[in-house]
Design an enzyme around this catalytic site. Structure first.
Site, PDB file in Angstrom:
ATOM      1  N   LYS A  36       1.837   8.486  -3.797  1.00 17.34           N
ATOM      2  CA  LYS A  36       1.043   8.765  -2.767  1.00 17.34           C
ATOM      3  C   LYS A  36      -0.187   9.335  -2.066  1.00 17.34           C
ATOM      4  O   LYS A  36      -0.948   9.349  -1.116  1.00 17.34           O
ATOM      5  CB  LYS A  36       1.797   8.827  -1.511  1.00 17.34           C
ATOM      6  CG  LYS A  36       3.154   7.183  -1.321  1.00 17.34           C
ATOM      7  CD  LYS A  36       4.265   7.462  -0.293  1.00 17.34           C
ATOM      8  CE  LYS A  36       2.864   6.971   1.169  1.00 17.34           C
ATOM      9  NZ  LYS A  36       4.568   6.859   2.416  1.00 17.34           N
ATOM     10  N   GLU A  68      13.960 -20.249  -3.933  1.00 21.43           N
ATOM     11  CA  GLU A  68      15.715 -20.461  -4.850  1.00 21.43           C
ATOM     12  C   GLU A  68      15.302 -19.965  -6.229  1.00 21.43           C
ATOM     13  O   GLU A  68      16.924 -19.090  -6.068  1.00 21.43           O
ATOM     14  CB  GLU A  68      16.202 -21.969  -4.969  1.00 21.43           C
ATOM     15  CG  GLU A  68      17.513 -22.453  -5.690  1.00 21.43           C
ATOM     16  CD  GLU A  68      18.891 -21.572  -4.028  1.00 21.43           C
ATOM     17  OE1 GLU A  68      19.513 -21.735  -5.219  1.00 21.43           O
ATOM     18  OE2 GLU A  68      18.603 -21.473  -3.124  1.00 21.43           O
ATOM     19  N   SER A 126       5.934   3.121   0.606  1.00 18.40           N
ATOM     20  CA  SER A 126       6.848   4.278   1.051  1.00 18.40           C
ATOM     21  C   SER A 126       6.998   4.708  -0.513  1.00 18.40           C
ATOM     22  O   SER A 126       7.380   4.568  -1.817  1.00 18.40           O
ATOM     23  CB  SER A 126       8.371   4.393   1.904  1.00 18.40           C
ATOM     24  OG  SER A 126       9.261   5.174   2.456  1.00 18.40           O
ATOM     25  N   CYS A 179       3.971 -11.126 -32.513  1.00 15.16           N
ATOM     26  CA  CYS A 179       4.812 -10.364 -31.278  1.00 15.16           C
ATOM     27  C   CYS A 179       5.405  -8.902 -31.265  1.00 15.16           C
ATOM     28  O   CYS A 179       6.234  -8.711 -30.731  1.00 15.16           O
ATOM     29  CB  CYS A 179       5.417 -11.167 -30.392  1.00 15.16           C
ATOM     30  SG  CYS A 179       4.301 -12.908 -30.281  1.00 15.16           S
ATOM     31  N   ASP A 220       1.796   9.387   8.513  1.00 13.33           N
ATOM     32  CA  ASP A 220       1.521  10.468   9.151  1.00 13.33           C
ATOM     33  C   ASP A 220       1.320  11.966   8.191  1.00 13.33           C
ATOM     34  O   ASP A 220       1.264  12.960   8.892  1.00 13.33           O
ATOM     35  CB  ASP A 220       2.843  10.625   9.559  1.00 13.33           C
ATOM     36  CG  ASP A 220       4.178  11.220   8.868  1.00 13.33           C
ATOM     37  OD1 ASP A 220       4.242   9.836   7.449  1.00 13.33           O
ATOM     38  OD2 ASP A 220       4.844  11.790   8.852  1.00 13.33           O
TER      39      ASP A 220
END
EC number: 4.2.1.109
Length: 518
Positions: free
Chosen positions: A451, A157, A417, A114, A477
């Protein structure tokens, strides 16, 4: 001899001094790693010689980045680990001290496989400790949705035990694909760390998890919370309960049988023919007036950036924000981006650093750049504004009713967004209509991708676990976003709202002026 590659840091000579190497800090770190290995063996996290642990040898006289590293070995029974079994490495991964060989049937000493992955967490996240667990729940959690690139959970929680998260926040853990050899995971782990700046863990499918923290206590605490949450998700799945939504209702809108071993679900797997439908919403010009973002949100961030940086300069969160901005500005300077100015080093005068940061941020805001470093900082500034009630989220009047309707009908609704996930949650959590987050199942931002790129929507479809991208409705849009989503197979509707940019003639997309038309 080197455990893994890496350039030599400025503090290397100091950290490799004989006094430090043989000193109390390293001795205690060796004993600590051995103790943790034995403890985690009892937890089932490091059985069969699998899994590994590493910590920095804490010396207050040295910066964390220059401190020596202690790592557990490979091939040694974890329940029998002792301090003398440990490897000691320099801050850049050079092995400084190796354990002596033990008689048969013990294997020759070997540093953990690792190591190169641990070094990525140290170098990219400034970690003080890293834990690699093979706990069964970490494997099964990645199998609940074999196509998902992320594990998501909210309203549980123990989420608040994860750095930067609270009970109502959505926990997102990236998932990378397993490989035959551990070292082959190094690049994909690094990519996940870079793509998810808020993450403190990365899952490896059908394998385990890497968890890091700024200290061994922080890493251990978070690892325990992650294992608890994965176990909870598995049990909720068995009960047919959705762990990814705030209300934890039935999976797939109560269409799934109560028993996951029902005859209609062979081998406990959901019916592949069942239909899942999701809605993904843009914010600016879709749920929210563009004017609110351009005339309220952006100016607030611009006008308060200096105040925010000054008051929070020494916080871990702001240090991470500055780190991301440095990386972005260095790239901008190389690319000749107008308005970019060099940022002085960390040890420079605080005001000089802040002045440079403010200049770059103001330039980025003016250019309306959709970059993660800016959006993350803006989100933190806006959080202060929402908490002080200086800001209140604005949505079009038809949005709350549509969200309620979709929620009641079992439709899952997500946000995508350019604003950070935190900023999205702040906006929808503080509106004149109350907290609308109860109707939303998740949030995507630019860490998923640009996006206007098709691959970003492909990634979203993989995360949502639908049988086909066509089962996702995307509303935006922006014409270019619509084209990208359609290319990924989404159903697309373009939102026509006051202030939105005009569309090309013969654009070929369905348009709406209100969500009530859907």
């Amino acid at each position: 001899m080197a455990c893994c590659g890496g350039g030599r840091g400025e503090g290397a000579a100091a950290t490799e001094s004989e006094a430090y190497l043989e000193g109390e800090a390293v001795r205690e770190a060796r004993e600590l790693v051995a103790e943790l290995c034995r403890h985690f063996y009892g937890q089932g996290w490091v059985t069969g010689t699998g899994g590994s642990i590493t910590v920095k040898a804490n010396d207050p006289a040295l910066p964390l980045a220059d401190q020596l590293i202690v790592m557990s070995p490979s091939g040694v029974q974890k329940e029998r680990m002792v301090a003398e079994d440990m490897y000691v490495l320099s801050a850049d991964g050079k092995v400084l001290s190796s354990p002596v060989s033990k008689p048969w049937p013990n294997k020759p000493p070997k540093c953990t496989d690792c190591a190169p992955l641990f070094m990525k967490a140290y170098l990219m996240r400034g970690a003080g400790a890293v834990i690699h667990s093979h706990g069964m729940e970490t494997c099964i959690a990645t199998m609940l949705d074999p196509g998902a690139k992320e594990f998501r959970m909210t309203h549980m929680e123990m989420i608040k035990g994860i750095k930067g998260h609270g009970y109502r926040d959505e926990l997102v853990v990236p998932i990378i694909e397993n490989t035959p050899y551990e070292y082959e995971l190094t690049d994909s782990l690094a990519e996940a760390i870079a793509a998810y700046p808020k993450a403190t863990a990365v899952l490896v499918r059908n394998h385990g998890i890497y968890v890091w923290g700024d200290s061994w206590i922080n890493a251990k605490t978070q690892a325990e919370c992650y294992h608890y949450l994965f176990d909870a998700a598995i049990k909720l799945y068995q009960l047919g309960i959705d762990w990814t939504t705030p209300e934890h209702g039935p999976i797939n809108s109560a269409k799934r049988p109560r028993s996951v071993l029902s005859s209609s679900i062979p081998n406990g797997c959901p019916d592949s023919k069942s239909s899942k439908h999701c809605v993904v919403l843009d914010i600016e010009g879709t749920t929210t007036p563009i004017s609110f973002v351009t005339d309220v949100m952006f100016p607030y961030a611009r006008d308060n950036v200096r105040k925010h940086l000054t008051s929070t300069y020494s916080s871990d969160e702001t240090k991470e924000d500055i780190k991301l901005l440095r990386i972005q500005v260095e790239e901008d300077l190389k690319n000749g981006i107008v308005g970019s100015v060099p940022i002085p080093p960390d040890d420079a005068d605080k005001e000089e650093v802040i002045n440079a940061l403010v200049a770059n941020v103001e330039s980025m805001i003016k250019a309306d750049r959709k970059i993660t470093s800016l959006k993350q900082l803006q989100g933190h500034i806006w959080r202060t504004g929402f908490e002080s009630k200086e800001l209140q989220g604005v949505v079009f009047d038809d949005v709350p009713e549509a969200l309620k309707h979709w929620h009641a009908s079992g439709m899952k609704v997500y946000i995508y967004s350019s604003g950070s996930r935190e900023a999205q949650r702040l906006l929808f959590g503080n509106t004149a209509y109350g907290d609308l987050r109860q109707y939303l199942c998740g949030f995507f931002d630019t860490t998923t991708g640009n996006k206007r790129e098709t691959r970003s929507y492909f990634e979203i479809s993989q995360s949502l676990g639908v049988d086909s991208p066509a089962q996702i409705l995307f509303i935006t849009d922006v014409f270019q976003e619509a084209v990208a989503a359609k290319s990924a197979g989404f159903e697309v509707i373009i939102s026509i709202r006051p202030g939105n940019a005009p569309l090309p003639e013969n654009h070929g997309f369905r348009t709406i002026k209100s969500f009530s038309e859907i």
